[in-house]
Write a protein that holds these residues in place. Structure first.
Motif, mmCIF file in Angstrom:
data_model
loop_
_atom_site.group_PDB
_atom_site.id
_atom_site.type_symbol
_atom_site.label_atom_id
_atom_site.label_comp_id
_atom_site.label_asym_id
_atom_site.label_seq_id
_atom_site.Cartn_x
_atom_site.Cartn_y
_atom_site.Cartn_z
ATOM 1 N N LEU A 121 38.065 44.528 53.658
ATOM 2 C CA LEU A 121 37.505 43.465 52.833
ATOM 3 C C LEU A 121 36.601 44.019 51.733
ATOM 4 O O LEU A 121 36.609 43.532 50.590
ATOM 5 N N THR A 122 35.838 45.057 52.105
ATOM 6 C CA THR A 122 34.968 45.676 51.093
ATOM 7 C C THR A 122 35.794 46.298 49.979
ATOM 8 O O THR A 122 35.474 46.162 48.778
ATOM 9 N N SER A 123 36.866 46.977 50.383
ATOM 10 C CA SER A 123 37.740 47.580 49.378
ATOM 11 C C SER A 123 38.411 46.520 48.515
ATOM 12 O O SER A 123 38.495 46.662 47.278
ATOM 13 N N ALA A 124 38.877 45.440 49.172
ATOM 14 C CA ALA A 124 39.515 44.366 48.396
ATOM 15 C C ALA A 124 38.515 43.701 47.458
ATOM 16 O O ALA A 124 38.844 43.354 46.314
ATOM 17 N N ASN A 125 37.285 43.529 47.914
ATOM 18 C CA ASN A 125 36.250 42.927 47.082
ATOM 19 C C ASN A 125 35.934 43.813 45.881
ATOM 20 O O ASN A 125 35.767 43.330 44.748
ATOM 21 N N ALA A 126 35.876 45.142 46.158
ATOM 22 C CA ALA A 126 35.621 46.067 45.047
ATOM 23 C C ALA A 126 36.762 46.031 44.033
ATOM 24 O O ALA A 126 36.537 46.053 42.804
ATOM 25 N N ALA A 127 38.009 45.960 44.556
ATOM 26 C CA ALA A 127 39.153 45.880 43.641
ATOM 27 C C ALA A 127 39.118 44.583 42.834
ATOM 28 O O ALA A 127 39.445 44.562 41.632
ATOM 29 N N LEU A 128 38.707 43.467 43.479
ATOM 30 C CA LEU A 128 38.618 42.192 42.773
ATOM 31 C C LEU A 128 37.550 42.228 41.681
ATOM 32 O O LEU A 128 37.752 41.732 40.568
ATOM 33 N N VAL A 129 36.399 42.851 42.022
ATOM 34 C CA VAL A 129 35.333 42.990 41.026
ATOM 35 C C VAL A 129 35.813 43.817 39.834
ATOM 36 O O VAL A 129 35.541 43.496 38.667
ATOM 37 N N GLN A 130 36.564 44.899 40.154
ATOM 38 C CA GLN A 130 37.090 45.734 39.081
ATOM 39 C C GLN A 130 38.063 44.951 38.197
ATOM 40 O O GLN A 130 38.050 45.073 36.959
ATOM 41 N N MET A 131 38.916 44.120 38.838
ATOM 42 C CA MET A 131 39.865 43.310 38.074
ATOM 43 C C MET A 131 39.127 42.299 37.187
ATOM 44 O O MET A 131 39.507 42.083 36.023
ATOM 45 N N MET A 132 38.082 41.663 37.744
ATOM 46 C CA MET A 132 37.330 40.706 36.935
ATOM 47 C C MET A 132 36.653 41.389 35.764
ATOM 48 O O MET A 132 36.623 40.864 34.633
ATOM 49 N N TRP A 133 36.109 42.574 36.036
ATOM 50 C CA TRP A 133 35.458 43.314 34.940
ATOM 51 C C TRP A 133 36.471 43.697 33.869
ATOM 52 O O TRP A 133 36.215 43.595 32.659
ATOM 53 N N THR A 134 37.665 44.121 34.287
ATOM 54 C CA THR A 134 38.723 44.492 33.341
ATOM 55 C C THR A 134 39.158 43.285 32.527
ATOM 56 O O THR A 134 39.377 43.371 31.294
#
Length: 276
Positions: free
Chosen positions: A247-260
């Motif tokens: 979940l932490t990894s998925a959350n980090a990936a989601l944050v990265q996608m939102m930032w992108t």
């Protein structure tokens, strides 16, 4: 004159009778003293034996309680083995036997089979290899599956355990009482008493050892259940940790996608404003 002689003879006979009575009274007093002394000694010995039996019973109860507390409390294998030895010593001393052994199977130890025992001085200890298999595997399996096996004389064995005769001679076992620990379909081991002399096992001795086996079996089952629960907790904690990491990894990936996405929109807006 005949009358006086008759009276004189009668007096002598009376004196002799008195002497005999006095002698008998003295003998009776001495005999009474000896009898009373013998009764006192016998009562004293009975009191000593009763006190000794009570001490042996208390020692056995304390050792049993300590073993159960150690098994349920999750103490180390070394501490558990020490308490097993104390229990074996209490059982053997109470029964006036030369050896008490607890043979634990792999299911009970969680590892290799193990023999824990108490012996009198000079008696060679059992080897763990007796439980590991080999030429005596069939005989040992037969003993483990029996709820109670009472051997009054190891020189008179049936065919099922006859292969163990050399081992009995080697370890100075002439009589043996063995009680299974745990159910027949999943035995945890055995508890056995042995003597250097032939012995006819009584129903009281069999019942006492059976009671001890139930106590040990209950404690071992409780420890196994506790271990299974602990393993389940550890597995659950590991799964929770793995899912948390995912979940932490998925959350980090989601944050990265939102930032992108925000960065892309910002760049597009800048480009559009510049063109306009």
């Amino acid at each position: 004159l005949p009358i006086s002689r008759q009276i004189l003879l009668t007096d002598q006979e009376l004196e002799q009778a008195k002497s005999m009575l006095l002698a008998k009274e003295r003998d009776a007093e001495q005999l009474s003293e000896v009898t009373l002394a013998g009764l006192a000694v016998r009562q004293f010995r009975e009191q000593i034996n009763a006190s000794r039996r009570l001490q042996d019973q208390l020692r056995l109860e304390q050792a049993s309680r300590a073993l159960v507390e150690g098994l349920v409390g999750g103490q180390s294998p070394e501490e558990i083995e020490e308490r097993l030895v104390r229990l074996c010593g209490a059982i053997a001393q109470r029964a006036e036997m030369t050896r008490c052994s607890v043979g634990l199977t792999a299911r009970a130890t969680g590892a290799a089979p193990r023999v824990v025992e108490w012996t009198v001085e000079g008696a060679p200890p059992w080897q763990d290899s007796l439980l590991a298999g080999g030429a005596n595997q069939a005989a040992m399996t037969h003993i483990h599956l029996q709820e109670v096996m009472a051997i009054g004389d190891t020189w008179k064995l049936d065919s099922a355990v006859a292969p163990l005769r050399p081992q009995f001679d080697r370890y100075q076992v002439r009589a043996m009482l063995t009680v299974r620990v745990g159910p027949e379909h999943a035995p945890l081991g055995t508890i056995s008493l042995s003597s250097r002399k032939p012995h006819e096992w009584t129903e009281s001795e069999i019942n006492d050892l059976r009671l001890i086996s139930h106590i040990v079996a209950g404690a071992l089952e409780a420890r196994n259940a506790q271990r299974a629960l602990e393993h389940e907790r550890q597995a659950l904690a590991q799964r929770v940790a793995e899912q948390t990491a995912e979940l932490t990894s998925a959350n980090a990936a989601l944050v990265q996608m939102m930032w992108t996405k925000d960065r892309f929109l910002a760049n597009m807006s800048h480009e559009l404003r510049t063109r306009l």
